[in-house]
Design a protein around this motif. Sequence first.
Motif, PDB file in Angstrom:
ATOM      1  N   PHE A 284       0.822  -1.214   0.000  1.00  0.00           N
ATOM      2  CA  PHE A 284       0.000   0.000   0.000  1.00  0.00           C
ATOM      3  C   PHE A 284       0.854   1.262   0.000  1.00  0.00           C
ATOM      4  CE2 PHE A 284      -2.331   3.433   2.046  1.00  0.00           C
ATOM      5  CZ  PHE A 284      -3.463   3.471   1.265  1.00  0.00           C
TER       6      PHE A 284
ATOM      7  N   LEU B  45       5.467   6.867   7.848  1.00  0.00           N
ATOM      8  CA  LEU B  45       4.486   7.291   8.851  1.00  0.00           C
ATOM      9  C   LEU B  45       3.102   6.683   8.633  1.00  0.00           C
ATOM     10  CD1 LEU B  45       5.030  11.039   9.806  1.00  0.00           C
ATOM     11  CD2 LEU B  45       5.798   8.974  10.923  1.00  0.00           C
ATOM     12  N   ILE B  46       2.731   6.439   7.369  1.00  0.00           N
ATOM     13  CA  ILE B  46       1.382   5.892   7.152  1.00  0.00           C
ATOM     14  C   ILE B  46       1.378   4.363   7.215  1.00  0.00           C
ATOM     15  CG2 ILE B  46       0.645   7.880   5.784  1.00  0.00           C
ATOM     16  CD1 ILE B  46       0.760   6.030   3.288  1.00  0.00           C
TER      17      ILE B  46
ATOM     18  N   PRO C  39       1.934   2.108   9.770  1.00  0.00           N
ATOM     19  CA  PRO C  39       1.145   1.460  10.836  1.00  0.00           C
ATOM     20  C   PRO C  39      -0.365   1.570  10.598  1.00  0.00           C
ATOM     21  CG  PRO C  39       2.872   2.838  11.775  1.00  0.00           C
ATOM     22  CD  PRO C  39       2.815   3.152  10.318  1.00  0.00           C
ATOM     23  N   GLY C  40      -0.808   2.717  10.118  1.00  0.00           N
ATOM     24  CA  GLY C  40      -2.238   2.895   9.863  1.00  0.00           C
ATOM     25  C   GLY C  40      -2.709   1.990   8.738  1.00  0.00           C
ATOM     26  N   ALA C  41      -1.855   1.832   7.715  1.00  0.00           N
ATOM     27  CA  ALA C  41      -2.214   0.950   6.601  1.00  0.00           C
ATOM     28  C   ALA C  41      -2.311  -0.497   7.070  1.00  0.00           C
ATOM     29  CB  ALA C  41      -1.183   1.091   5.480  1.00  0.00           C
TER      30      ALA C  41
ATOM     31  N   ALA D  80      -3.098  -1.474  10.074  1.00  0.00           N
ATOM     32  CA  ALA D  80      -4.252  -1.625  10.968  1.00  0.00           C
ATOM     33  C   ALA D  80      -5.578  -1.571  10.207  1.00  0.00           C
ATOM     34  CB  ALA D  80      -4.224  -0.531  12.035  1.00  0.00           C
ATOM     35  N   LEU D  81      -5.641  -0.734   9.177  1.00  0.00           N
ATOM     36  CA  LEU D  81      -6.923  -0.502   8.488  1.00  0.00           C
ATOM     37  C   LEU D  81      -6.953  -1.163   7.118  1.00  0.00           C
ATOM     38  CD1 LEU D  81      -7.295   3.306   9.371  1.00  0.00           C
ATOM     39  CD2 LEU D  81      -8.320   1.366  10.548  1.00  0.00           C
TER      40      LEU D  81
END
Lengths: 351, 69
Positions: B19, B41-42, B44-46, B48-49
């Motif tokens: 991603f 930076l993005i 961990p969010g990728a 998780a989501l």
Amino acid sequence: MSVGYQAVGWNRQKKLYDRTLALGVGLYLALFLAISAAVNPNATAETLVIRAFGTGALLLLHVVLAIGPLCRLDRRFLPLLYNRRHLGVTMFGLALVHGLFSLVQFHAFGDTHPLVSLFTANSRYDSLAWFPFQPLGFVALVILFLMAATSHDFWLANLGAPVWKALHMLVYVAYSLVVAHVVLGSLQAETCPLLTGLVGAGLVAIVALHLVAGWRERALDAEHAGDATDGFVDVCAVDDIEPERAKIVTLGGERVAVFRYDDKVSAVGNACRHQNGPLGEGRIIDGCITCPWHGYQYRPEDGCSPPPFTEKVPTYDVRVTRGRVLVRSEAHAPGTPVAPAQVHAMGSRDA
Amino acid sequence: MVHAFELYVAIGIAFAVAFVLRGANRIDPSARTGTWGFRVLIFPGAAALWPLLLVRWLRADSGTGSETP
């Protein structure tokens, strides 16, 4: 603003903010460890680390939650708001260290998987006094992780403002869980009521700040009841608006920021496209309305961010008549050019 | 339950690699010129989501959804 994402849009203020934050956190941890080691010479290093990082995270969480209402009550707190997300991510980092050390210390050396042990080691879920407090902290940590992981503007743009906002409002759920985690843990493990008392005082302070700030906001949201002529509503005298500043009024259920600048008056929607910051609490810098939260800018004449940025806010028709400012209560589409009203007509002192 | 969680995380990490390298550019044009620091930076969010982002990515590739909500 929305051109080519960077990790952090560094500037002098952000560097100063982060240096101060790092220094403050480092000092707190060093002092806490030194004093705790002196007072509790039998405590293990792991226990001291767990307590130092846990209390540090708790303290920062209170600061994070207090900044919003403090800024509503007094503009002098706005510099704290400017880089609040770094405070939040730092707070999560401290909480993560606390959580990992706790998981290893209390759950990693048995036959049971640490995560299973976390939820089953204490099964007194039917007792209020002995309720398992560690799972509460774990759930709070998961929420704080989701908030930290989605703190970049990329997530605001791609999750959409309502989802992003709802996700980040979960901080209040996390705070409730943290308060219960600390109070239960403190009551079950310690005889000294100091920590419980401090958390109680913090909770009272946070609730009081939010209530007072909410009360002030209610007055702002009262629909402006000036005389309406041709859809224009008399909102204030020109002199009620400081130069390069705005007055916020509510028209048609929406907050409108009415700016006075360069002998002109313009009105735009009050909500910044970035994080709904209050544009009307900002000021005109370099000819642009500048959001007080993160510095997003919009031209007062058309509500557009200057190129290459693409954000737009709604604009409103404005008139100045006999020293009074009249604003049409219906907004134009975001980015629609609207001629500013002249405060002083050519050759006269009052239009 | 724990195995399901571990599987979710493992898939999330694998998805996040793809991603941050390609998917982010597909769903948000502003990410095309994003820096490496931004991509880190993005991550961990990728991870998780990932179910939500997978749907967004597939929609962007098939042209059935808007690139940004």
